[in-house]
Design a protein around this motif. Structure first.
Motif, PDB file in Angstrom:
ATOM      1  N   GLU A  15       0.667  -1.211   0.139  1.00 13.08           N
ATOM      2  CA  GLU A  15       0.021   0.297   0.098  1.00 13.08           C
ATOM      3  C   GLU A  15       0.901   1.254  -0.144  1.00 13.08           C
ATOM      4  O   GLU A  15       0.638   2.094  -0.783  1.00 13.08           O
ATOM      5  CB  GLU A  15      -0.702   0.172   1.184  1.00 13.08           C
ATOM      6  CG  GLU A  15      -1.737   1.418   1.499  1.00 13.08           C
ATOM      7  CD  GLU A  15      -2.617   1.720   0.264  1.00 13.08           C
ATOM      8  OE1 GLU A  15      -2.999   0.771  -0.559  1.00 13.08           O
ATOM      9  OE2 GLU A  15      -2.897   3.026   0.050  1.00 13.08           O
ATOM     10  N   SER A  16       1.856   1.556   0.786  1.00 15.39           N
ATOM     11  CA  SER A  16       2.941   2.515   0.770  1.00 15.39           C
ATOM     12  C   SER A  16       3.538   2.496  -0.353  1.00 15.39           C
ATOM     13  O   SER A  16       3.956   3.654  -0.812  1.00 15.39           O
ATOM     14  CB  SER A  16       3.509   2.651   2.126  1.00 15.39           C
ATOM     15  OG  SER A  16       4.133   1.286   2.179  1.00 15.39           O
ATOM     16  N   ARG A  19       0.792   2.374  -3.393  1.00 18.04           N
ATOM     17  CA  ARG A  19      -0.553   3.131  -3.043  1.00 18.04           C
ATOM     18  C   ARG A  19      -1.716   2.599  -3.842  1.00 18.04           C
ATOM     19  O   ARG A  19      -2.535   3.207  -4.925  1.00 18.04           O
ATOM     20  CB  ARG A  19      -0.481   4.516  -3.633  1.00 18.04           C
ATOM     21  CG  ARG A  19       0.509   5.417  -2.653  1.00 18.04           C
ATOM     22  CD  ARG A  19       0.415   6.943  -2.835  1.00 18.04           C
ATOM     23  NE  ARG A  19      -0.823   7.383  -2.417  1.00 18.04           N
ATOM     24  CZ  ARG A  19      -1.419   8.327  -2.911  1.00 18.04           C
ATOM     25  NH1 ARG A  19      -0.855   8.862  -3.921  1.00 18.04           N
ATOM     26  NH2 ARG A  19      -2.654   8.628  -2.435  1.00 18.04           N
ATOM     27  N   THR A  20      -1.974   1.255  -3.568  1.00 17.36           N
ATOM     28  CA  THR A  20      -3.151   0.395  -4.245  1.00 17.36           C
ATOM     29  C   THR A  20      -4.520   1.178  -3.999  1.00 17.36           C
ATOM     30  O   THR A  20      -5.435   0.931  -4.842  1.00 17.36           O
ATOM     31  CB  THR A  20      -2.994  -1.067  -3.833  1.00 17.36           C
ATOM     32  OG1 THR A  20      -3.128  -0.947  -2.627  1.00 17.36           O
ATOM     33  CG2 THR A  20      -1.798  -1.501  -4.532  1.00 17.36           C
ATOM     34  N   SER A  21      -4.529   1.760  -2.965  1.00 22.87           N
ATOM     35  CA  SER A  21      -6.031   2.386  -2.726  1.00 22.87           C
ATOM     36  C   SER A  21      -6.105   3.662  -3.515  1.00 22.87           C
ATOM     37  O   SER A  21      -7.260   3.634  -4.034  1.00 22.87           O
ATOM     38  CB  SER A  21      -6.107   2.701  -1.394  1.00 22.87           C
ATOM     39  OG  SER A  21      -4.929   3.549  -0.781  1.00 22.87           O
ATOM     40  N   ALA A  22      -5.047   4.325  -3.877  1.00 17.84           N
ATOM     41  CA  ALA A  22      -5.063   5.452  -4.707  1.00 17.84           C
ATOM     42  C   ALA A  22      -5.416   4.962  -6.271  1.00 17.84           C
ATOM     43  O   ALA A  22      -6.273   5.612  -7.125  1.00 17.84           O
ATOM     44  CB  ALA A  22      -3.876   6.219  -4.804  1.00 17.84           C
ATOM     45  N   LEU A 175       0.397   7.578  -9.023  1.00 20.80           N
ATOM     46  CA  LEU A 175       1.239   6.576  -8.500  1.00 20.80           C
ATOM     47  C   LEU A 175       2.551   6.692  -8.275  1.00 20.80           C
ATOM     48  O   LEU A 175       3.178   7.355  -9.287  1.00 20.80           O
ATOM     49  CB  LEU A 175       0.703   4.966  -9.233  1.00 20.80           C
ATOM     50  CG  LEU A 175      -0.655   4.852  -9.406  1.00 20.80           C
ATOM     51  CD1 LEU A 175      -0.996   3.565 -10.292  1.00 20.80           C
ATOM     52  CD2 LEU A 175      -1.518   4.699  -7.872  1.00 20.80           C
TER      53      LEU A 175
END
Ligand code: SAM
Length: 189
Positions: A15-16, A19-22, A175
């Motif tokens: 994730e950091s 940035r899969t949520s972005a 990303l």
């Protein structure tokens, strides 16, 4: 990547780093959409996609049955009845003509043995006007700590998808490590 790489796909630091949520937010997923994650692996992205498009369908395709088994077990555990695993092959995504609104490819396209045939197959699986989100590690950036073999330049992404019949829409810079390149299946060929 072999299915032995599942722990890497599932690592907490992803994730950091990526940035899969972005990325998921950028896809602008809506309930009722039909989407396909091609080269879905363990389903790290397919599972949240399925949640966001429900009651629409999220297909997760892969050529490794072990990846699909992991993905499908996860969908069962999480009660995601709208997530369907599809066994693809190296030439074909094995989805019906015009069946999806969006194709997502994360760190997968550069691995394809037959990229042109796969791109043509994705073009046919999309409805006219349907979009592709192509995500690949930036070859232009030496700071991205990934082997060159697993990176792609934006120009190469565009060259290959445009040659297969897609129209480039835009390249989203949000990303940290990857290109997010948008294409569409033209409404008129
Ligand atoms: C590096 S993994 C990425 C998995 C997932 N997209 C993610 O980001 O977590 C690449 C995946 O592409 C799959 N793959 C390779 N060639 C394929 C093809 N022609 N069709 C579908 N999947 C393919 C591999 O089996 C592997 O699971």
């Amino acid at each position: 990547m072999s299915h032995a790489g599942i722990p890497w796909l599932e690592r907490d630091s992803r994730e950091s780093e990526e940035r899969t949520s972005a990325l998921l937010d950028a896809l602008d997923l809506r309930p009722g959409m039909s989407v396909a994650d091609i080269g879905a692996g363990s389903g790290r992205l397919t599972v949240p996609m399925a949640r966001r498009v429900a009651p629409g369908i999220a297909y997760g395709t892969d050529i490794q049955p072990e990846m699909l088994a992991f993905l499908e077990a996860r969908a069962r555990t999480e009660g995601l009845v709208n997530l369907k695993g599809i066994l693809g092959d190296t030439l074909d995504v094995n989805l019906p003509e015009g069946s999806v609104d969006l194709v997502l490819l994360v760190d997968a396209y550069h691995e394809f043995d037959h990229p042109w045939e796969m791109a043509r197959s994705m073009l046919h699986a999309l409805r006219p006007g349907g979009r592709v989100a192509l995500v690949e590690f930036r070859a232009e950036d030496p700071e991205v700590p990934i082997k060159g073999l697993h990176k792609m330049a934006e120009a190469q992404c565009r060259r290959e998808f445009e040659a297969a019949g897609f129209r480039w829409l835009r390249t989203d810079p949000r990303l940290p490590w990857q290109h997010l390149v948008w294409f569409e299946r033209p409404i008129t060929p």
